[in-house]
Enzyme design. Structure first.
Site, PDB file in Angstrom:
ATOM      1  N   HIS A   1       0.785  -1.238   0.000  1.00 16.34           N
ATOM      2  CA  HIS A   1       0.000   0.000   0.000  1.00 16.34           C
ATOM      3  C   HIS A   1       0.810   1.278   0.000  1.00 16.34           C
ATOM      4  O   HIS A   1       0.243   2.366   0.026  1.00 16.34           O
ATOM      5  CB  HIS A   1      -0.912   0.053   1.223  1.00 16.34           C
ATOM      6  CG  HIS A   1      -2.156  -0.737   1.072  1.00 16.34           C
ATOM      7  ND1 HIS A   1      -3.319  -0.205   0.563  1.00 16.34           N
ATOM      8  CD2 HIS A   1      -2.432  -2.026   1.341  1.00 16.34           C
ATOM      9  CE1 HIS A   1      -4.250  -1.135   0.539  1.00 16.34           C
ATOM     10  NE2 HIS A   1      -3.748  -2.255   1.007  1.00 16.34           N
TER      11      HIS A   1
ATOM     12  N   THR B   1      -8.685   6.509  -2.828  1.00 18.58           N
ATOM     13  CA  THR B   1     -10.014   6.006  -3.182  1.00 18.58           C
ATOM     14  C   THR B   1     -11.041   7.123  -3.037  1.00 18.58           C
ATOM     15  O   THR B   1     -12.100   7.075  -3.654  1.00 18.58           O
ATOM     16  CB  THR B   1     -10.438   4.816  -2.291  1.00 18.58           C
ATOM     17  OG1 THR B   1     -10.199   5.150  -0.918  1.00 18.58           O
ATOM     18  CG2 THR B   1      -9.665   3.563  -2.662  1.00 18.58           C
TER      19      THR B   1
ATOM     20  N   LYS C   1     -14.623   8.206  -5.190  1.00 19.16           N
ATOM     21  CA  LYS C   1     -15.946   8.537  -4.633  1.00 19.16           C
ATOM     22  C   LYS C   1     -16.430   9.868  -5.191  1.00 19.16           C
ATOM     23  O   LYS C   1     -17.604  10.040  -5.529  1.00 19.16           O
ATOM     24  CB  LYS C   1     -15.875   8.614  -3.109  1.00 19.16           C
ATOM     25  CG  LYS C   1     -15.456   7.314  -2.433  1.00 19.16           C
ATOM     26  CD  LYS C   1     -15.131   7.541  -0.944  1.00 19.16           C
ATOM     27  CE  LYS C   1     -14.317   6.398  -0.369  1.00 19.16           C
ATOM     28  NZ  LYS C   1     -13.673   6.747   0.920  1.00 19.16           N
TER      29      LYS C   1
ATOM     30  N   LYS D   1       0.023  14.639   1.308  1.00 14.54           N
ATOM     31  CA  LYS D   1      -1.309  14.956   0.780  1.00 14.54           C
ATOM     32  C   LYS D   1      -1.500  16.473   0.590  1.00 14.54           C
ATOM     33  O   LYS D   1      -2.479  16.919   0.004  1.00 14.54           O
ATOM     34  CB  LYS D   1      -2.390  14.376   1.681  1.00 14.54           C
ATOM     35  CG  LYS D   1      -2.447  12.830   1.663  1.00 14.54           C
ATOM     36  CD  LYS D   1      -3.545  12.302   2.583  1.00 14.54           C
ATOM     37  CE  LYS D   1      -3.599  10.784   2.695  1.00 14.54           C
ATOM     38  NZ  LYS D   1      -4.364  10.131   1.611  1.00 14.54           N
TER      39      LYS D   1
ATOM     40  N   LYS E   1      -9.504  13.975   3.680  1.00 20.54           N
ATOM     41  CA  LYS E   1      -8.685  12.762   3.797  1.00 20.54           C
ATOM     42  C   LYS E   1      -7.796  12.925   5.017  1.00 20.54           C
ATOM     43  O   LYS E   1      -7.767  14.001   5.613  1.00 20.54           O
ATOM     44  CB  LYS E   1      -7.844  12.567   2.537  1.00 20.54           C
ATOM     45  CG  LYS E   1      -7.067  13.825   2.114  1.00 20.54           C
ATOM     46  CD  LYS E   1      -6.321  13.637   0.804  1.00 20.54           C
ATOM     47  CE  LYS E   1      -7.222  13.599  -0.415  1.00 20.54           C
ATOM     48  NZ  LYS E   1      -6.907  12.553  -1.365  1.00 20.54           N
ATOM     49  N   ARG E   2      -7.063  11.871   5.388  1.00 21.27           N
ATOM     50  CA  ARG E   2      -6.135  12.004   6.502  1.00 21.27           C
ATOM     51  C   ARG E   2      -5.168  13.166   6.256  1.00 21.27           C
ATOM     52  O   ARG E   2      -4.839  13.476   5.104  1.00 21.27           O
ATOM     53  CB  ARG E   2      -5.335  10.703   6.660  1.00 21.27           C
ATOM     54  CG  ARG E   2      -6.129   9.579   7.269  1.00 21.27           C
ATOM     55  CD  ARG E   2      -6.594   9.936   8.641  1.00 21.27           C
ATOM     56  NE  ARG E   2      -5.469   9.993   9.553  1.00 21.27           N
ATOM     57  CZ  ARG E   2      -5.332   9.224  10.618  1.00 21.27           C
ATOM     58  NH1 ARG E   2      -6.260   8.348  10.911  1.00 21.27           N
ATOM     59  NH2 ARG E   2      -4.285   9.353  11.398  1.00 21.27           N
TER      60      ARG E   2
HETATM   61  C1  LIG Z   1     -12.385   7.036   1.264  1.00 19.44           C
HETATM   62  C2  LIG Z   1     -11.998   7.385   2.640  1.00 19.44           C
HETATM   63  C3  LIG Z   1     -10.657   7.618   2.943  1.00 19.44           C
HETATM   64  C4  LIG Z   1      -9.562   7.590   1.893  1.00 19.44           C
HETATM   65  O1  LIG Z   1      -9.452   8.843   1.287  1.00 19.44           O
HETATM   66  P1  LIG Z   1      -8.210   9.207   0.334  1.00 19.44           P
HETATM   67  O2  LIG Z   1      -8.608  10.500  -0.274  1.00 19.44           O
HETATM   68  O3  LIG Z   1      -8.115   8.117  -0.666  1.00 19.44           O
HETATM   69  O4  LIG Z   1      -7.023   9.301   1.205  1.00 19.44           O
HETATM   70  C5  LIG Z   1     -10.337   7.955   4.237  1.00 19.44           C
HETATM   71  N1  LIG Z   1     -11.276   8.044   5.202  1.00 19.44           N
HETATM   72  C6  LIG Z   1     -12.582   7.823   4.944  1.00 19.44           C
HETATM   73  C7  LIG Z   1     -13.576   7.954   6.037  1.00 19.44           C
HETATM   74  C8  LIG Z   1     -12.985   7.480   3.654  1.00 19.44           C
HETATM   75  O5  LIG Z   1     -14.276   7.252   3.409  1.00 19.44           O
END
Ligand SMILES: *Cc1c(COP(=O)(O)O)cnc(C)c1O
Length: 793
Positions: A340, A635, A639, A533, A527-528
């Protein structure tokens, strides 16, 4: 059971009447959840029975995280009962949405990795494949996040204490796991080490049903809880203290590993998960152990469960009495591994000493795996440098990624770019040694949660245009390409987007008393929090926009709301300072009499799956701005795409493949390429200072930043200062920021042309089908696991 609305209402009311009146939403939720849980049970029993009867190959997905989110609504969607129940409740004066909010959210993961595991569970069951999750039942999930004076605060969460319980305790399947102690090997007879003076921990599984779409297939997510073992396995001494020690193992999701104690606890968790899950697979099998690989596939999600490799070897050697070669053959045909990350600091290493102390026999097996592999490599006339890279044990440390590659039959990265970088750089030597092991499986997301559940309005609109086959086969979303010039459809899409924007504004007004202009552009970076990022680049750009508004009276851009959401790891000081910086800049802008009509910065607290479900559908712009080469896949980007937001981002991770689908015309791409970043890193030819000195706008913004005035005190930015200045901006924030600014301007201009924007959105949705995790799971199944569909009734 209930098969019609009337039947449902009748049952619901009957159960309601047994409660105190009037029933609270919490009680009503419990009743409803109990009804759904019961509804699922029959299919669950039947699926379990079928698996035993037909001896189909089973997949076990080992993951230290499962970020599953709330279950009630998703289960209703998958059972095709959502609308019926929702209407029924309405007629009884209840709101399903409100009841859903009563469900405590299991935060059994940090972010993308744990959410991926959850999406995969949903897809496997929905594709009617035999596959189950193996994880840990942390009593406290990830902390819940608050803000105090702009700083992140962390509160423990206990989702179990007030949970209704989708899961079932399986005392009958409890197992015992040994830690510490020493090995005793008798001089005579065959080599048979005995584990003496071990400290035993009892592992009790809690099984959670994973309901596939249209019911029928219900798989199992098995979460292990650590408990005090029975009398005869207890050590001498203070039992209360021992109990506490034992229970810590499943107490918290991935504790802080900045201390040795924290590290040891993580290692215990990893072994606890692997040993319990493997023991249960081996003990409850109904086939000879020699054909394990024919009946079982094990996928390890990153290296956290990599101890599954030596642990399976231990079981085969010591408990099944197999010779090494045969055991190794079985292990390396059963286990496969997903990588990952390529971030150096995230590659797991454990000290040999710690491993040997905690798991003496397992460590001995790792040594033997390492010895044999080194022997093989030495026959290949490799350079000493390459040999060092191929070593599993090196410099007193065990490299888990190397162990995982050597001990598994397939290794995959999670997006094309990421897999290429693994093969060509990070794992070059391993790839040359095992040329057929490496493959790519681009991540995916379950459209059942992220489109059907999160955005029923858009789902209905899509179905009204192209029918609802896309729900079973997301590639059918391509049919929407025929509607990109259809002004009626585009108008309808715009109305749905507006509805979702209004809903989010209402929700945040209620939750955080923040007033959002629903006519503004919703720009989301959720995101985190992490250096790579680049939330820092986003907020510094916002500060540049603010300066421009103050300086240039003719610059009065279309109103934009910049959303940030995400948690920073407890001990990650840099990330926490970025959160503080965002909130300070937010306050300055949001209270400025002029700027606030054009810019609004909102930090949505306590980002979680349920909050995410409310945010993605409302977005206009998806910020995917990681330093190229650093984001393995992402991911969140998928979305957003599926909900019609336009990507503004770098060519990184799966965003590359998103752009491959949409074409560059339907996204806003900027910044250094992965190639360029890697070149700069290699040649060390990037000097952040030059940008600070030569670019007027950057210069002004950086001096505001460094003076501490943006963050209310220089102590609040010392980690940011260190990274940008002392460490020469390792994530190329200042290098990319002007290109980023120009790209925002392009996006803004495009937004003014209403139809063009809607058209881009629809292309994004039409092309998003490939990012359903159903596609990812089919590929894993075809190329790695070899699963067959379960008979459907
Ligand atoms: C999809 C998702 C992530 C991943 O987000 P990235 O933009 O790919 O880092 C992290 N936390 C939650 C709650 C998510 O639904």
């Amino acid at each position: 059971m209930f098969y019609s609305k009337e039947e449902f209402k009748e049952n619901f009311v009957k159960l309601l009447e047994q409660q105190e009146q009037p029933a609270s939403p919490k009680t009503a939720y419990s009743i409803l959840a109990g009804m759904v849980r019961e509804f699922v049970q029959r299919d669950w029993d039947e699926t379990t029975y079928l698996y035993q009867e037909e001896q189909r190959k089973q997949l076990y997905y080992f993951s230290i995280e499962f970020l599953i989110g709330r279950m009630l609504g998703q289960n209703l969607v998958n059972l095709s009962l959502y609308e019926m129940v929702s209407e029924g409740l309405d007629e009884l004066g209840y709101s399903l949405a409100e009841l859903e909010e009563q469900e405590p959210e299991p935060g059994l993961g940090n972010g993308g990795l744990g959410r991926l595991a959850a999406c995969f569970m949903d897809s496997i069951a929905s594709l009617q494949m035999p596959g189950h999750g193996c994880g840990i039942r942390y009593k406290g999930g990830l902390f819940s996040q608050g803000l105090s004076d702009g700083f992140q605060t962390e509160q423990p969460t206990d989702w179990i204490n007030d949970s209704v319980g989708w899961d079932t305790r399986r005392e009958d399947l409890a197992l015992y796991i040994p830690f510490f102690g020493k090995l005793q090997v008798s001089e005579e007879g065959p080599f048979k080490p005995e584990h003496k003076d071990a400290k035993w921990v009892k592992a009790v599984p809690y099984d959670m049903p994973i309901v596939g779409a249209y019911g029928n297939t219900v798989n199992t997510l098995r979460l292990w809880q650590a408990e005090l073992p029975e009398q005869q396995l207890l050590p001498d001494g203070d039992i209360d203290a021992y109990q506490q020690q034992v229970e810590t193992i499943s107490d918290r999701l991935y504790p802080d590993d900045s201390t040795d104690e924290g590290k040891l606890l993580r290692l215990k968790q990893q072994y606890f998960l692997c040993s319990a899950s493997l023991q249960t697979i081996v003990k409850n099998r109904d086939f000879p152990i020699t054909v394990l690989a024919k009946h079982v596939a094990i996928q390890i999600n990153d290296t956290h469960p990599a101890l599954a490799i030596p642990e399976l070897m231990r079981i085969l050697l010591d408990e099944e009495g197999m010779p090494w070669e045969e055991a190794w053959g079985i292990t390396t045909h059963t286990i496969s591994y997903t990588n990952h990350t390529i971030l150096e600091e995230a590659m797991e290493k454990w000290s040999s000493r710690m491993l040997e102390q905690l798991l003496p026999r397992v460590y001995m097996i790792i040594q033997e795996i390492d010895r044999r592999f080194k022997e093989k490599c030495h026959q290949e006339n490799l350079e000493p440098e390459a040999l060092k890279k191929l070593a599993i044990i090196d410099d007193g440390m065990v490299k888990m990624a190397t162990l995982a590659v050597v001990g598994s039959y397939k290794v995959n990265g999670v997006a094309k770019l990421h897999t290429d970088i693994l093969k060509m750089r990070e794992m070059k030597e391993l790839n040359e040694h095992f040329p057929h092991k490496f493959h790519n499986k681009t991540n995916g997301i379950t459209h059942r949660r992220w489109l059907m559940k999160a955005n029923p309005e858009l789902s209905d609109l899509i179905s009204s245009a192209i029918g609802d086959e896309w729900k079973q086969d997301t590639m059918k979303l391509h049919k929407l390409n025929e509607f990109t010039q259809d002004s009626v459809f585009l108008g309808d899409f715009k109305a749905v987007k507006q509805q979702k924007k209004n809903q989010l504004a209402d929700y945040l007004l209620d939750q955080q008393t923040v007033t959002i202009d629903p006519e503004s552009i919703y720009d989301m970076h959720i995101k985190r929090f992490h250096g790579y990022k680049r939330q820092l680049m986003n907020i510094l750009h916002i500060q540049m926009l603010y300066n421009r508004i103050k300086e240039d009276a003719s610059y009065r851009p279309h109103p934009r709301t910049f959303f940030f959401a995400g948690k920073a790891a407890k001990s990650y000081q840099f990330a926490k300072q970025v959160i503080k910086l965002i909130n300070t800049i937010a306050e300055q802008i949001n209270t400025d009499p002029v700027a606030r009509h054009h810019l609004h910065v909102v930090f949505v607290e306590d980002y979680s799956v349920s909050r995410a479900e409310k945010m993605f559908p409302a977005a206009d712009i998806s910020e995917q701005i990681s330093t190229a080469s650093k984001e393995a896949s992402g991911t969140g980007n998928m979305k957003f795409m599926m909900n019609g937001a336009i990507t503004l981002g770098t060519f990184d991770g799966a965003t590359v493949e998103i752009i491959e689908q949409t074409g560059e015309d339907n996204a806003f791409i900027f910044g250094l390429s992965a190639q360029q970043v890697m070149q700069f890193e290699k040649e060390k030819t990037y000097h952040a200072r030059e940008f600070i000195e030569k670019d007027h706008e950057i210069s002004r913004m950086v001096s505001e930043l460094l003076s501490g005035s943006l963050s209310k005190g220089p102590e609040n930015i010392d980690f940011i200062r260190r990274q940008l200045i002392d460490e020469n901006d390792p994530f190329f924030v200042l290098k990319d920021i002007q290109h980023y600014a120009r790209t925002h301007n392009r996006a803004l201009a495009e937004y003014e042309d209403n139809l063009a924007w809607q058209e881009m959105s629809v292309v994004n949705i039409a092309q998003s089908g490939i990012f359903s995790s159903d596609r990812t799971i089919r590929q894993y199944s075809d190329e790695v696991w070899g699963l067959e569909k379960v008979h459907s009734k």
